[in-house]
Design a protein around this motif. Structure first.
Motif, PDB file in Angstrom:
ATOM      1  N   CYS A  67       1.160  -1.278   0.136  1.00 33.07           N
ATOM      2  CA  CYS A  67      -0.185   0.184  -0.195  1.00 33.07           C
ATOM      3  C   CYS A  67       1.154   1.497   0.089  1.00 33.07           C
ATOM      4  O   CYS A  67       0.845   2.607  -0.357  1.00 33.07           O
ATOM      5  CB  CYS A  67      -0.621   0.029   0.751  1.00 33.07           C
ATOM      6  SG  CYS A  67      -2.187  -1.049   1.515  1.00 33.07           S
ATOM      7  N   TYR A  68       2.001   1.343   0.629  1.00 27.06           N
ATOM      8  CA  TYR A  68       3.020   2.585   1.044  1.00 27.06           C
ATOM      9  C   TYR A  68       3.726   2.861  -0.838  1.00 27.06           C
ATOM     10  O   TYR A  68       3.577   3.892  -0.958  1.00 27.06           O
ATOM     11  CB  TYR A  68       3.488   2.028   1.860  1.00 27.06           C
ATOM     12  CG  TYR A  68       3.315   2.675   3.742  1.00 27.06           C
ATOM     13  CD1 TYR A  68       3.007   3.595   3.251  1.00 27.06           C
ATOM     14  CD2 TYR A  68       3.749   1.414   4.337  1.00 27.06           C
ATOM     15  CE1 TYR A  68       2.023   4.019   4.933  1.00 27.06           C
ATOM     16  CE2 TYR A  68       2.932   2.002   5.145  1.00 27.06           C
ATOM     17  CZ  TYR A  68       2.090   3.209   5.626  1.00 27.06           C
ATOM     18  OH  TYR A  68       2.042   3.657   6.676  1.00 27.06           O
ATOM     19  N   TYR A  69       3.698   1.428  -1.334  1.00 23.60           N
ATOM     20  CA  TYR A  69       4.428   1.985  -2.831  1.00 23.60           C
ATOM     21  C   TYR A  69       3.563   2.066  -3.817  1.00 23.60           C
ATOM     22  O   TYR A  69       3.903   3.457  -3.935  1.00 23.60           O
ATOM     23  CB  TYR A  69       5.156   0.213  -3.386  1.00 23.60           C
ATOM     24  CG  TYR A  69       6.489   0.288  -2.461  1.00 23.60           C
ATOM     25  CD1 TYR A  69       7.186   0.371  -2.381  1.00 23.60           C
ATOM     26  CD2 TYR A  69       6.347  -1.642  -2.220  1.00 23.60           C
ATOM     27  CE1 TYR A  69       8.545   0.396  -2.103  1.00 23.60           C
ATOM     28  CE2 TYR A  69       7.509  -2.058  -2.110  1.00 23.60           C
ATOM     29  CZ  TYR A  69       8.462  -1.183  -1.982  1.00 23.60           C
ATOM     30  OH  TYR A  69       9.400  -1.940  -1.096  1.00 23.60           O
ATOM     31  N   PHE A  70       1.851   1.776  -3.376  1.00 21.88           N
ATOM     32  CA  PHE A  70       1.024   2.307  -3.960  1.00 21.88           C
ATOM     33  C   PHE A  70       0.972   3.506  -3.840  1.00 21.88           C
ATOM     34  O   PHE A  70       0.529   5.195  -5.403  1.00 21.88           O
ATOM     35  CB  PHE A  70      -0.546   1.822  -3.489  1.00 21.88           C
ATOM     36  CG  PHE A  70      -1.490   1.726  -4.853  1.00 21.88           C
ATOM     37  CD1 PHE A  70      -1.042   1.389  -6.217  1.00 21.88           C
ATOM     38  CD2 PHE A  70      -2.830   2.756  -4.128  1.00 21.88           C
ATOM     39  CE1 PHE A  70      -2.632   2.058  -6.868  1.00 21.88           C
ATOM     40  CE2 PHE A  70      -2.990   2.662  -5.091  1.00 21.88           C
ATOM     41  CZ  PHE A  70      -3.730   2.380  -6.517  1.00 21.88           C
ATOM     42  N   LEU A  71       1.141   4.423  -2.895  1.00 22.66           N
ATOM     43  CA  LEU A  71       0.672   5.495  -1.955  1.00 22.66           C
ATOM     44  C   LEU A  71       1.684   6.574  -2.929  1.00 22.66           C
ATOM     45  O   LEU A  71       0.939   7.901  -3.300  1.00 22.66           O
ATOM     46  CB  LEU A  71       0.846   6.091  -0.775  1.00 22.66           C
ATOM     47  CG  LEU A  71      -0.611   5.570   0.164  1.00 22.66           C
ATOM     48  CD1 LEU A  71      -0.133   5.441   1.352  1.00 22.66           C
ATOM     49  CD2 LEU A  71      -1.028   6.272  -0.132  1.00 22.66           C
ATOM     50  N   CYS A  72       3.260   5.579  -2.882  1.00 18.58           N
ATOM     51  CA  CYS A  72       3.899   6.419  -3.495  1.00 18.58           C
ATOM     52  C   CYS A  72       4.047   6.924  -4.945  1.00 18.58           C
ATOM     53  O   CYS A  72       4.378   7.505  -5.638  1.00 18.58           O
ATOM     54  CB  CYS A  72       5.775   6.559  -3.297  1.00 18.58           C
ATOM     55  SG  CYS A  72       5.772   6.221  -1.068  1.00 18.58           S
ATOM     56  N   GLY A  73       3.355   5.641  -5.807  1.00 14.88           N
ATOM     57  CA  GLY A  73       2.960   5.769  -7.101  1.00 14.88           C
ATOM     58  C   GLY A  73       2.201   7.214  -7.619  1.00 14.88           C
ATOM     59  O   GLY A  73       2.112   7.532  -8.720  1.00 14.88           O
ATOM     60  N   SER A  74       1.486   6.618  -6.612  1.00 12.15           N
ATOM     61  CA  SER A  74      -0.281   7.820  -6.612  1.00 12.15           C
ATOM     62  C   SER A  74       0.248   9.428  -6.801  1.00 12.15           C
ATOM     63  O   SER A  74       0.122  10.088  -7.354  1.00 12.15           O
ATOM     64  CB  SER A  74      -1.234   7.383  -5.950  1.00 12.15           C
ATOM     65  OG  SER A  74      -1.207   6.053  -6.073  1.00 12.15           O
ATOM     66  N   VAL A  75       1.583   9.398  -5.595  1.00 12.77           N
ATOM     67  CA  VAL A  75       1.766  10.923  -5.526  1.00 12.77           C
ATOM     68  C   VAL A  75       2.357  11.290  -6.617  1.00 12.77           C
ATOM     69  O   VAL A  75       2.361  12.472  -7.253  1.00 12.77           O
ATOM     70  CB  VAL A  75       2.822  10.726  -4.223  1.00 12.77           C
ATOM     71  CG1 VAL A  75       3.124  12.778  -3.790  1.00 12.77           C
ATOM     72  CG2 VAL A  75       1.922  10.766  -3.217  1.00 12.77           C
ATOM     73  N   VAL A  76       3.568  10.542  -7.260  1.00 14.66           N
ATOM     74  CA  VAL A  76       5.269  11.026  -8.486  1.00 14.66           C
ATOM     75  C   VAL A  76       3.328  10.813  -9.265  1.00 14.66           C
ATOM     76  O   VAL A  76       3.641  12.274 -10.464  1.00 14.66           O
ATOM     77  CB  VAL A  76       5.490   9.290  -8.672  1.00 14.66           C
ATOM     78  CG1 VAL A  76       6.317  10.358 -10.016  1.00 14.66           C
ATOM     79  CG2 VAL A  76       6.427   9.513  -7.366  1.00 14.66           C
ATOM     80  N   ILE A  77       2.807   9.858 -10.159  1.00 18.50           N
ATOM     81  CA  ILE A  77       2.132  10.515 -10.938  1.00 18.50           C
ATOM     82  C   ILE A  77       0.987  11.716 -10.880  1.00 18.50           C
ATOM     83  O   ILE A  77       1.317  12.166 -12.007  1.00 18.50           O
ATOM     84  CB  ILE A  77       1.294   8.712 -11.557  1.00 18.50           C
ATOM     85  CG1 ILE A  77       2.568   8.364 -12.004  1.00 18.50           C
ATOM     86  CG2 ILE A  77      -0.149   9.319 -12.441  1.00 18.50           C
ATOM     87  CD1 ILE A  77       1.083   6.665 -11.619  1.00 18.50           C
ATOM     88  N   PHE A  78       0.363  11.817  -9.716  1.00 15.07           N
ATOM     89  CA  PHE A  78      -0.450  13.032  -9.730  1.00 15.07           C
ATOM     90  C   PHE A  78       0.441  14.452  -9.499  1.00 15.07           C
ATOM     91  O   PHE A  78       0.014  15.242 -10.174  1.00 15.07           O
ATOM     92  CB  PHE A  78      -1.264  12.928  -8.345  1.00 15.07           C
ATOM     93  CG  PHE A  78      -1.823  14.088  -8.057  1.00 15.07           C
ATOM     94  CD1 PHE A  78      -3.246  14.177  -8.216  1.00 15.07           C
ATOM     95  CD2 PHE A  78      -1.002  15.050  -7.004  1.00 15.07           C
ATOM     96  CE1 PHE A  78      -3.695  15.859  -7.604  1.00 15.07           C
ATOM     97  CE2 PHE A  78      -2.112  16.086  -5.785  1.00 15.07           C
ATOM     98  CZ  PHE A  78      -3.154  16.467  -6.783  1.00 15.07           C
ATOM     99  N   CYS A  79       1.524  14.538  -9.137  1.00 17.64           N
ATOM    100  CA  CYS A  79       2.857  15.205  -9.599  1.00 17.64           C
ATOM    101  C   CYS A  79       3.057  15.665 -10.476  1.00 17.64           C
ATOM    102  O   CYS A  79       2.695  16.690 -10.567  1.00 17.64           O
ATOM    103  CB  CYS A  79       3.434  15.323  -8.065  1.00 17.64           C
ATOM    104  SG  CYS A  79       3.012  15.617  -6.446  1.00 17.64           S
ATOM    105  N   LEU A  80       2.943  14.768 -11.322  1.00 16.71           N
ATOM    106  CA  LEU A  80       3.654  15.115 -12.833  1.00 16.71           C
ATOM    107  C   LEU A  80       2.363  14.898 -13.575  1.00 16.71           C
ATOM    108  O   LEU A  80       2.536  16.121 -14.515  1.00 16.71           O
ATOM    109  CB  LEU A  80       4.405  13.291 -13.421  1.00 16.71           C
ATOM    110  CG  LEU A  80       5.549  13.453 -13.140  1.00 16.71           C
ATOM    111  CD1 LEU A  80       6.113  11.496 -13.594  1.00 16.71           C
ATOM    112  CD2 LEU A  80       6.496  14.335 -13.424  1.00 16.71           C
ATOM    113  N   ALA A  81       0.905  15.006 -13.452  1.00 14.54           N
ATOM    114  CA  ALA A  81       0.018  15.287 -14.029  1.00 14.54           C
ATOM    115  C   ALA A  81      -0.294  16.829 -13.899  1.00 14.54           C
ATOM    116  O   ALA A  81      -0.937  17.530 -14.436  1.00 14.54           O
ATOM    117  CB  ALA A  81      -1.399  14.249 -13.975  1.00 14.54           C
ATOM    118  N   CYS A  82      -0.775  17.480 -12.502  1.00  9.64           N
ATOM    119  CA  CYS A  82      -0.220  18.683 -12.069  1.00  9.64           C
ATOM    120  C   CYS A  82       0.473  19.263 -12.924  1.00  9.64           C
ATOM    121  O   CYS A  82       0.787  20.387 -13.085  1.00  9.64           O
ATOM    122  CB  CYS A  82      -0.529  18.730 -10.832  1.00  9.64           C
ATOM    123  SG  CYS A  82      -2.019  17.427  -9.560  1.00  9.64           S
TER     124      CYS A  82
END
Length: 285
Positions: free
Chosen positions: A88-103
């Motif tokens: 779950c923590y790996y999934f969190l990190c991946g979500s944060v990276v993709i979110f920030c790149l999209a922003c």
């Protein structure tokens, strides 16, 4: 890998993205006064899905011990052991990276505000431990969707998107109060805060009805602020009828149809309003 991804999607209830995504699109299409282009559309979609995935995963981690005690939530993947905390923590990190790149791909203001969106999403998961206002804080998280949609195209804040956001906040709070009615005894036993647990079911349903009235009021005000046409208000009337129906199928004495009210009826609301916005935009401009 695909099986594990399916489990993650089940944990975050990926299908419930329908609750927030159409409102983000409303802000986007309003700012563009029509089709915003594929790049903006796709980047906003990625940002919304990933930030929601982040928020839901945080909620499951934070509530892990609570979910393990509650009979209603004991079949969640993290509780069952289908997923580990490390995964779950790996999934969190991946979500944060993709979110920030999209922003970052949208514009500088979206990137600048992205940490605030993440922090506010995390904050909600702790609120039911100390305030019955948790429903409205959850609503404010989803209420950011139309504002985010607007600034994704035009990097400034606008009154119509803020008013729609307020409507979303009260809409979410209203149905979250109903949903929390299932856990009154458990919440009271565990010292958790919700309006039904603190004030009782009757008061909880009254709060929910008031919230949905305010939701419609803010949607009307948003329509005036953007100078929408008749199609917007036709679909808004349909939404008001659905909300009335929602309060007819569930009551403090009968919660048996809570899933019908929460999942089925509410799933139509954001889509219907978006359809009304599209018809209004493309037949006006």
């Amino acid at each position: 890998m695909m099986n594990k991804l399916k489990i993650f999607f089940r944990m975050i209830k990926i299908e419930h993205s329908v609750f927030a995504l159409p409102f983000a699109y409303i802000g986007l299409f309003w700012a563009a006064k029509g089709w915003p282009g594929w790049i903006k559309f796709l980047l906003l979609t990625i940002a919304m899905v990933t930030v929601r995935s982040f928020a839901m995963t945080v909620n499951r981690i934070v509530d892990f011990k609570i979910d393990a005690k509650n009979p209603r939530t004991q079949d969640r993947p993290l509780v069952r052991g289908d997923l580990s905390l490390r995964e779950c923590y790996y999934f969190l990190c991946g979500s944060v990276v993709i979110f920030c790149l999209a922003c970052a791909g949208l514009n500088k203001l979206c990137l600048f505000l992205s940490p605030l969106a993440l922090v506010w999403s995390v904050f909600y998961s702790y609120t039911k431990r100390f305030t019955w206002g948790c429903h409205f804080i959850l609503g404010s998280v989803l209420g950011l969707a139309p504002v985010a949609g607007w600034i994704a195209y035009s990097p400034f804040f606008s009154l119509p998107s803020i008013l729609i956001g307020c409507g979303v906040m009260f809409w979410v709070a209203g149905f979250d109060i109903l949903y929390a009615s299932q856990d009154v005894e458990f919440d009271q036993k565990e010292g958790l805060f919700s309006i039904p647990a603190v004030f009782g079911l009757e008061a909880g349903f009254a709060f929910s009805k008031l919230s949905h009235f305010l939701c419609i009021l803010f949607f009307v005000l948003a329509g005036f602020a953007f100078n929408t046409g008749v199609f917007y208000y036709i679909f808004l009337l349909i939404i008001a009828i659905i909300l009335l129906l929602e309060h007819r199928v569930v009551s403090p004495q009968d919660l048996s149809k809570i899933n019908l009210a929460f999942f089925t009826l509410n799933g139509f609301i954001s889509i219907l309003l978006f359809v009304g916005v599209l018809l209004d935009l493309f037949l006006k401009y």
